[in-house]
Design an enzyme around this catalytic site. Structure first.
Site, PDB file in Angstrom:
ATOM      1  N   SER A 229       0.866  -1.190   0.000  1.00  9.34           N
ATOM      2  CA  SER A 229       0.000   0.000   0.000  1.00  9.34           C
ATOM      3  C   SER A 229       0.895   1.230   0.000  1.00  9.34           C
ATOM      4  O   SER A 229       2.049   1.153   0.451  1.00  9.34           O
ATOM      5  CB  SER A 229      -0.874  -0.007   1.262  1.00  9.34           C
ATOM      6  OG  SER A 229      -1.441   1.268   1.494  1.00  9.34           O
TER       7      SER A 229
ATOM      8  N   TYR B 235      -1.489  -0.882  10.476  1.00  7.33           N
ATOM      9  CA  TYR B 235      -1.582  -1.126   9.022  1.00  7.33           C
ATOM     10  C   TYR B 235      -0.305  -0.691   8.315  1.00  7.33           C
ATOM     11  O   TYR B 235       0.214  -1.414   7.466  1.00  7.33           O
ATOM     12  CB  TYR B 235      -2.803  -0.380   8.472  1.00  7.33           C
ATOM     13  CG  TYR B 235      -3.139  -0.691   7.027  1.00  7.33           C
ATOM     14  CD1 TYR B 235      -3.707  -1.911   6.656  1.00  7.33           C
ATOM     15  CD2 TYR B 235      -2.910   0.250   6.028  1.00  7.33           C
ATOM     16  CE1 TYR B 235      -4.031  -2.183   5.337  1.00  7.33           C
ATOM     17  CE2 TYR B 235      -3.231  -0.016   4.703  1.00  7.33           C
ATOM     18  CZ  TYR B 235      -3.798  -1.229   4.359  1.00  7.33           C
ATOM     19  OH  TYR B 235      -4.117  -1.492   3.039  1.00  7.33           O
TER      20      TYR B 235
HETATM   21  N1  LIG Z   1      -9.260  -1.108  -0.855  1.00  4.84           N
HETATM   22  C1  LIG Z   1      -8.248  -0.272  -0.848  1.00  4.84           C
HETATM   23  O1  LIG Z   1      -8.403   0.952  -0.948  1.00  4.84           O
HETATM   24  C2  LIG Z   1      -6.840  -0.785  -0.739  1.00  4.84           C
HETATM   25  C3  LIG Z   1      -5.767   0.096  -0.948  1.00  4.84           C
HETATM   26  C4  LIG Z   1      -4.462  -0.399  -0.823  1.00  4.84           C
HETATM   27  C5  LIG Z   1      -4.243  -1.727  -0.525  1.00  4.84           C
HETATM   28  N2  LIG Z   1      -5.332  -2.550  -0.328  1.00  4.84           N
HETATM   29  C6  LIG Z   1      -5.065  -3.936   0.017  1.00  4.84           C
HETATM   30  O2  LIG Z   1      -5.630  -4.788  -0.953  1.00  4.84           O
HETATM   31  C7  LIG Z   1      -5.956  -6.046  -0.354  1.00  4.84           C
HETATM   32  C8  LIG Z   1      -7.401  -6.407  -0.664  1.00  4.84           C
HETATM   33  O3  LIG Z   1      -8.240  -5.371  -0.200  1.00  4.84           O
HETATM   34  P1  LIG Z   1      -9.791  -5.316  -0.566  1.00  4.84           P
HETATM   35  O4  LIG Z   1     -10.188  -3.881  -0.573  1.00  4.84           O
HETATM   36  O5  LIG Z   1     -10.071  -6.158  -1.759  1.00  4.84           O
HETATM   37  O6  LIG Z   1     -10.407  -5.987   0.739  1.00  4.84           O
HETATM   38  P2  LIG Z   1     -11.623  -7.039   0.856  1.00  4.84           P
HETATM   39  O7  LIG Z   1     -12.019  -7.034   2.279  1.00  4.84           O
HETATM   40  O8  LIG Z   1     -12.675  -6.720  -0.167  1.00  4.84           O
HETATM   41  O9  LIG Z   1     -10.931  -8.409   0.461  1.00  4.84           O
HETATM   42  C9  LIG Z   1     -10.217  -9.192   1.379  1.00  4.84           C
HETATM   43  C10 LIG Z   1     -10.714 -10.607   1.257  1.00  4.84           C
HETATM   44  O10 LIG Z   1      -9.953 -11.412   2.156  1.00  4.84           O
HETATM   45  C11 LIG Z   1     -10.832 -12.328   2.783  1.00  4.84           C
HETATM   46  N3  LIG Z   1     -10.244 -12.745   4.050  1.00  4.84           N
HETATM   47  C12 LIG Z   1     -10.187 -12.039   5.215  1.00  4.84           C
HETATM   48  N4  LIG Z   1      -9.573 -12.759   6.161  1.00  4.84           N
HETATM   49  C13 LIG Z   1      -9.219 -13.927   5.577  1.00  4.84           C
HETATM   50  C14 LIG Z   1      -8.556 -15.081   6.041  1.00  4.84           C
HETATM   51  N5  LIG Z   1      -8.125 -15.182   7.316  1.00  4.84           N
HETATM   52  N6  LIG Z   1      -8.392 -16.106   5.195  1.00  4.84           N
HETATM   53  C15 LIG Z   1      -8.830 -16.034   3.915  1.00  4.84           C
HETATM   54  N7  LIG Z   1      -9.462 -14.967   3.414  1.00  4.84           N
HETATM   55  C16 LIG Z   1      -9.646 -13.919   4.243  1.00  4.84           C
HETATM   56  C17 LIG Z   1     -12.129 -11.574   2.961  1.00  4.84           C
HETATM   57  O11 LIG Z   1     -13.231 -12.458   3.127  1.00  4.84           O
HETATM   58  C18 LIG Z   1     -12.192 -10.772   1.664  1.00  4.84           C
HETATM   59  O12 LIG Z   1     -12.908 -11.457   0.657  1.00  4.84           O
HETATM   60  C19 LIG Z   1      -5.649  -5.861   1.145  1.00  4.84           C
HETATM   61  O13 LIG Z   1      -4.349  -6.328   1.415  1.00  4.84           O
HETATM   62  C20 LIG Z   1      -5.682  -4.371   1.326  1.00  4.84           C
HETATM   63  O14 LIG Z   1      -4.908  -3.948   2.430  1.00  4.84           O
HETATM   64  C21 LIG Z   1      -6.608  -2.126  -0.433  1.00  4.84           C
END
Ligand SMILES: NC(=O)c1ccc[n+]([C@@H]2O[C@H](COP(=O)([O-])OP(=O)(O)OC[C@H]3O[C@@H](n4cnc5c(N)ncnc54)[C@H](O)[C@@H]3O)[C@@H](O)[C@H]2O)c1
Length: 261
Positions: free
Chosen positions: A151, A165
């Site tokens: 990130s 985070y």
């Molecule tokens: N959304 C943003 O703005 C953003 C920005 C930068 C980085 N990210 C990173 O991108 C990645 C995905 O983010 P997202 O927005 O798609 O989040 P999200 O919550 O939509 O997706 C995460 C998925 O992981 C699953 N999950 C959670 N715990 C779990 C576990 N113990 N075992 C298996 N699956 C598990 C959840 O059910 C979910 O489907 C993360 O690492 C997040 O930090 C997101």
């Protein structure tokens, strides 16, 4: 060879950890569209099934698995299931993570339970999925690709309670370089994308605040909020032979935001 063909993933098998999520499911569909057979693993079976349905609808084979990917045995189980079903594993994308907005605390008071939860969700999940997948890749001897999701928070502080985070994402960026160095001898590359806010449910509350949204858009040179599809080109590059001589790199995907800092 047509240089565009280097981005194709025909014959490859990709595991998307957290593939039921907003970013993971978009990546799963994208990898399938590029020719990969895809395994979607998520703690939520319904989300995994829904993502797999989209991958299949896009014309690719897909296996949906439910697992808690913070747990070593579960991570090993899904890797074994992927190898059993498709015969190999070539690509791992680590897309479990997030949670930052749910546990905002002043840095001096950041509580241990929130710290541990964010570390498990972001760092442990990336660690155990990668260890399990890379053991299988090393055993197969055909190289591989690991794509982590860091990130911009690994590079930039933010005045709103993100201590755990930023620590987790900083560690993921460091491990990307460490793993790249250790596993190059096995033909395994390790790279990461580092997005800023992407329009997803994880950040819906923040982006739903008109003042926050307008402030963010005004700081992004390209003048808009990122979408999940904006991450696909970089993931495809890192997952394919187009990036054969690229490892240990973290590509910031932020519309130019960090360039201004
Ligand atoms: N959304 C943003 O703005 C953003 C920005 C930068 C980085 N990210 C990173 O991108 C990645 C995905 O983010 P997202 O927005 O798609 O989040 P999200 O919550 O939509 O997706 C995460 C998925 O992981 C699953 N999950 C959670 N715990 C779990 C576990 N113990 N075992 C298996 N699956 C598990 C959840 O059910 C979910 O489907 C993360 O690492 C997040 O930090 C997101």
């Amino acid at each position: 060879m047509n240089p565009v063909d280097a981005f194709r993933l025909d014959g490859k098998v990709a595991l998307v950890s957290g593939g039921g999520g907003a970013i993971g499911s978009t990546i799963a569909v994208g990898l399938g569209g590029a020719g990969a057979r895809v395994v979607v693993a998520d703690i939520d079976q319904k989300l995994a099934d829904a993502a797999a349905a989209k991958v299949i609808q896009a014309g690719a084979e897909c296996l949906a698995l439910a697992a808690d990917i913070t747990n070593e045995a579960e991570a090993s189980r899904i890797v074994a299931a992927a190898v059993e079903h498709f015969g190999r594993i070539d690509i791992l994308v680590n897309a479990v993570g997030g949670g930052a907005g749910k546990v905002l605390f002043e840095a001096q008071d950041y509580p241990r339970d929130a710290w541990d939860w964010i570390m498990e969700l972001n760092l442990r999940s990336t660690l155990v999925a990668t260890q399990a997948a890379v053991r299988a890749m090393i055993q197969a001897g055909s190289g591989g690709r690991v794509v982590n999701i860091s990130s911009v928070r690994a590079q930039l502080g933010i005045d709103s309670g993100y201590s755990a985070y930023v620590a987790a994402k900083g560690a993921i960026s460091s491990l990307t370089r460490q793993w790249a160095t250790e596993w190059a001898k096995h033909g395994i590359t390790v790279n990461a994308i580092a997005p800023t806010f992407v329009d997803t449910p994880q950040v819906a509350t923040l982006l739903g605040d008109p003042a926050f949204r307008a402030g963010l858009v005004s700081r992004v040179p390209l003048g808009r909020i990122g979408e999940t599809n904006d991450l696909l080109g970089a993931v495809l590059f890192f997952a394919s032979s187009a990036s054969s001589f690229v490892t240990g790199q973290i590509l910031t995907i932020d519309g130019g935001l960090t360039a201004t800092q």
